[in-house]
Design a protein around this motif. Sequence first.
Motif, PDB file in Angstrom:
ATOM      1  N   GLY A   1       9.312  14.554  -4.219  1.00  0.00           N
ATOM      2  CA  GLY A   1       8.215  13.608  -4.095  1.00  0.00           C
ATOM      3  C   GLY A   1       8.193  12.945  -2.735  1.00  0.00           C
ATOM      4  N   ILE A   2       7.027  12.373  -2.405  1.00  0.00           N
ATOM      5  CA  ILE A   2       6.820  11.696  -1.124  1.00  0.00           C
ATOM      6  C   ILE A   2       6.063  10.398  -1.393  1.00  0.00           C
ATOM      7  CG2 ILE A   2       5.601  11.803   1.089  1.00  0.00           C
ATOM      8  CD1 ILE A   2       6.008  14.928   0.860  1.00  0.00           C
ATOM      9  N   ARG A   3       6.570   9.312  -0.836  1.00  0.00           N
ATOM     10  CA  ARG A   3       5.858   8.032  -0.917  1.00  0.00           C
ATOM     11  C   ARG A   3       6.067   7.292   0.406  1.00  0.00           C
ATOM     12  NH1 ARG A   3       7.835   6.354  -5.184  1.00  0.00           N
ATOM     13  NH2 ARG A   3       9.374   4.765  -4.613  1.00  0.00           N
ATOM     14  N   ILE A   4       5.027   6.618   0.872  1.00  0.00           N
ATOM     15  CA  ILE A   4       5.094   5.785   2.077  1.00  0.00           C
ATOM     16  C   ILE A   4       4.524   4.419   1.702  1.00  0.00           C
ATOM     17  CG2 ILE A   4       4.469   5.558   4.506  1.00  0.00           C
ATOM     18  CD1 ILE A   4       3.723   8.567   4.456  1.00  0.00           C
ATOM     19  N   GLU A   5       5.226   3.355   2.085  1.00  0.00           N
ATOM     20  CA  GLU A   5       4.802   2.017   1.651  1.00  0.00           C
ATOM     21  C   GLU A   5       4.872   1.013   2.793  1.00  0.00           C
ATOM     22  OE1 GLU A   5       5.951  -1.161  -1.886  1.00  0.00           O
ATOM     23  OE2 GLU A   5       7.481   0.220  -1.133  1.00  0.00           O
ATOM     24  N   ASP A   6       3.780   0.283   2.976  1.00  0.00           N
ATOM     25  CA  ASP A   6       3.715  -0.851   3.895  1.00  0.00           C
ATOM     26  C   ASP A   6       3.307  -2.095   3.114  1.00  0.00           C
ATOM     27  OD1 ASP A   6       4.232   0.978   5.878  1.00  0.00           O
ATOM     28  OD2 ASP A   6       2.254   0.869   6.812  1.00  0.00           O
ATOM     29  N   VAL A   7       3.525  -3.257   3.726  1.00  0.00           N
ATOM     30  CA  VAL A   7       3.069  -4.535   3.166  1.00  0.00           C
ATOM     31  C   VAL A   7       2.030  -5.120   4.108  1.00  0.00           C
ATOM     32  CG1 VAL A   7       3.736  -6.896   2.550  1.00  0.00           C
ATOM     33  CG2 VAL A   7       5.234  -4.993   1.962  1.00  0.00           C
ATOM     34  N   VAL A   8       0.887  -5.521   3.552  1.00  0.00           N
ATOM     35  CA  VAL A   8      -0.215  -6.024   4.375  1.00  0.00           C
ATOM     36  C   VAL A   8      -0.727  -7.355   3.859  1.00  0.00           C
ATOM     37  CG1 VAL A   8      -0.889  -3.642   4.902  1.00  0.00           C
ATOM     38  CG2 VAL A   8      -2.076  -4.882   3.075  1.00  0.00           C
ATOM     39  N   VAL A   9      -1.317  -8.121   4.761  1.00  0.00           N
ATOM     40  CA  VAL A   9      -1.987  -9.377   4.421  1.00  0.00           C
ATOM     41  C   VAL A   9      -3.481  -9.190   4.634  1.00  0.00           C
ATOM     42  CG1 VAL A   9      -2.193 -11.843   4.899  1.00  0.00           C
ATOM     43  CG2 VAL A   9       0.006 -10.699   5.232  1.00  0.00           C
ATOM     44  N   VAL A  10      -4.285  -9.559   3.658  1.00  0.00           N
ATOM     45  CA  VAL A  10      -5.740  -9.510   3.809  1.00  0.00           C
ATOM     46  C   VAL A  10      -6.165 -10.653   4.726  1.00  0.00           C
ATOM     47  CG1 VAL A  10      -7.964  -9.570   2.620  1.00  0.00           C
ATOM     48  CG2 VAL A  10      -5.967  -8.531   1.494  1.00  0.00           C
ATOM     49  N   THR A  11      -7.004 -10.337   5.725  1.00  0.00           N
ATOM     50  CA  THR A  11      -7.483 -11.327   6.679  1.00  0.00           C
ATOM     51  C   THR A  11      -9.002 -11.443   6.587  1.00  0.00           C
ATOM     52  OG1 THR A  11      -7.745  -9.699   8.458  1.00  0.00           O
ATOM     53  CG2 THR A  11      -5.574 -10.740   8.232  1.00  0.00           C
ATOM     54  N   ASP A  12      -9.569 -12.272   7.427  1.00  0.00           N
ATOM     55  CA  ASP A  12     -11.028 -12.449   7.416  1.00  0.00           C
ATOM     56  C   ASP A  12     -11.764 -11.192   7.850  1.00  0.00           C
ATOM     57  OD1 ASP A  12     -11.006 -15.116   6.541  1.00  0.00           O
ATOM     58  OD2 ASP A  12     -10.664 -15.851   8.581  1.00  0.00           O
ATOM     59  N   ASP A  13     -11.117 -10.365   8.679  1.00  0.00           N
ATOM     60  CA  ASP A  13     -11.806  -9.193   9.212  1.00  0.00           C
ATOM     61  C   ASP A  13     -11.074  -7.883   8.978  1.00  0.00           C
ATOM     62  OD1 ASP A  13      -9.688  -9.741  10.841  1.00  0.00           O
ATOM     63  OD2 ASP A  13     -10.828  -9.798  12.719  1.00  0.00           O
ATOM     64  N   GLY A  14     -10.244  -7.830   7.939  1.00  0.00           N
ATOM     65  CA  GLY A  14      -9.521  -6.604   7.605  1.00  0.00           C
ATOM     66  C   GLY A  14      -8.165  -6.921   7.019  1.00  0.00           C
TER      67      GLY A  14
ATOM     68  N   VAL B   1       0.893  -1.167   0.000  1.00  0.00           N
ATOM     69  CA  VAL B   1       0.000   0.000   0.000  1.00  0.00           C
ATOM     70  C   VAL B   1       0.923   1.207   0.000  1.00  0.00           C
ATOM     71  CG1 VAL B   1      -1.836   1.233   1.203  1.00  0.00           C
ATOM     72  CG2 VAL B   1      -1.778  -1.278   1.246  1.00  0.00           C
ATOM     73  N   GLU B   2       1.016   1.908  -1.146  1.00  0.00           N
ATOM     74  CA  GLU B   2       2.087   2.898  -1.333  1.00  0.00           C
ATOM     75  C   GLU B   2       1.647   4.128  -2.120  1.00  0.00           C
ATOM     76  OE1 GLU B   2       5.151   1.509  -4.135  1.00  0.00           O
ATOM     77  OE2 GLU B   2       4.160  -0.454  -4.123  1.00  0.00           O
ATOM     78  N   PRO B   3       0.817   4.970  -1.506  1.00  0.00           N
ATOM     79  CA  PRO B   3       0.434   6.206  -2.189  1.00  0.00           C
ATOM     80  C   PRO B   3       1.611   7.176  -2.268  1.00  0.00           C
ATOM     81  CG  PRO B   3      -0.313   6.260   0.074  1.00  0.00           C
ATOM     82  CD  PRO B   3       0.258   4.886  -0.154  1.00  0.00           C
ATOM     83  N   GLY B   4       1.525   8.141  -3.190  1.00  0.00           N
ATOM     84  CA  GLY B   4       2.589   9.122  -3.318  1.00  0.00           C
ATOM     85  C   GLY B   4       2.120  10.397  -3.997  1.00  0.00           C
ATOM     86  N   ILE B   5       2.887  11.435  -3.814  1.00  0.00           N
ATOM     87  CA  ILE B   5       2.704  12.706  -4.527  1.00  0.00           C
ATOM     88  C   ILE B   5       4.059  13.100  -5.088  1.00  0.00           C
ATOM     89  CG2 ILE B   5       2.206  15.176  -4.305  1.00  0.00           C
ATOM     90  CD1 ILE B   5       0.204  14.494  -2.113  1.00  0.00           C
TER      91      ILE B   5
END
Length: 359
Positions: free
Chosen positions: A333-346, A322-326
């Motif tokens: 420029g600015i970008r911030i990035e995380d890595v996520v796992v989709v779960t049953d509740d989020g 998840v890495e939005p940027g301007i």
Amino acid sequence: MERLTKFRQLLSEGNFDGFVVTAPANRRYLCGFTGSSGVLVINKDEAILLTDFRYLDQAKEEVKDFGFQVKEHDPQVWGTVAAEIARLCSGGRSRWGFESEHLVEKNYRALNEKLECGVLTPTEGFVNQLRRKKSAAEIAAIRKALQITEEAWNRLLAELKPGRTEKEMAALFEYYQRQLGAEGTSFPTIVASGPRSALPHGAPTDKKIEAGELLVLDGGARYAGYCSDFTRTVVVGAAPTERQQELYEIVRRAQETALNGMRAGMTGKEVDALAREVIKAAGYGDRFGHGLGHSLGLEIHENPRLSVTDETVLEPGMVFTVEPGIYLNGWGGIRIEDVVVVTDDGIENLTTSPKTLTV
């Protein structure tokens, strides 16, 4: 064996009699082989890894729990592949799939010209159907790769000083990852400072970092074959300006909105819109020109994606950046990035590094 069983179910559902796998990541996923040269030939009865003399012993050790035979191919590999297909066809006509997004036209011709039976049918993303949802073991490998990357970033923060070059910082970051147990980088490290930080994929240069400049670092490690991906933006050697802080907060808020709203059942397009609307409302919609994120695993960029065009429905076990940027030309420029796992509740966010603008 479980992956091979699921792959054969795909073959049956697709009305294929067999399949030829050439993409390295798919080859590794299905049979565990990590060498650089090999072709898989699979039907409902047999699964064969064809490789050359250099890898025979290695291959036999790596595939033993995956249900594959290992055979040495002739110098003309496509002749061997055609011969195996002919043997498995038993003289009859059959339908064989291949990875059209990977098998180059020259090799396709070489194989097709030698086929005495079997009809080659192009497919796209066929094996990826299995790779989209990660197992617990795959998620653990991605988590470990990310831990390595984040610790390397923590070490690098002490070295981020005015006067150092972008290339120096990239080299140090990659060295730290190796020192911490990475097999290598998951992609060439991006380090871009000052106005160059407006380049989303800015390769590091000999440019010296100046006090008060924005610096974007985007890098990753490979562990047990699996990739991490990580981006942070900081201001080096000075307090951020009001504008730097303002734009950073827009990007941070856009990411936080997506992280809070993302869940199974949404499409990639819907998740992308969560962040994009925040940036658009702030007046910078045309300065966020890439998708919000992408899947990753054995490859750094996998499908599905979080983008304005992806209608794939998210499922538990999918892993995304998840890495939005301007990006403002001539400013930075600015970008911030995380890595996520989709779960049953989020989601579960695998990334733990702080999101602060000041070094």
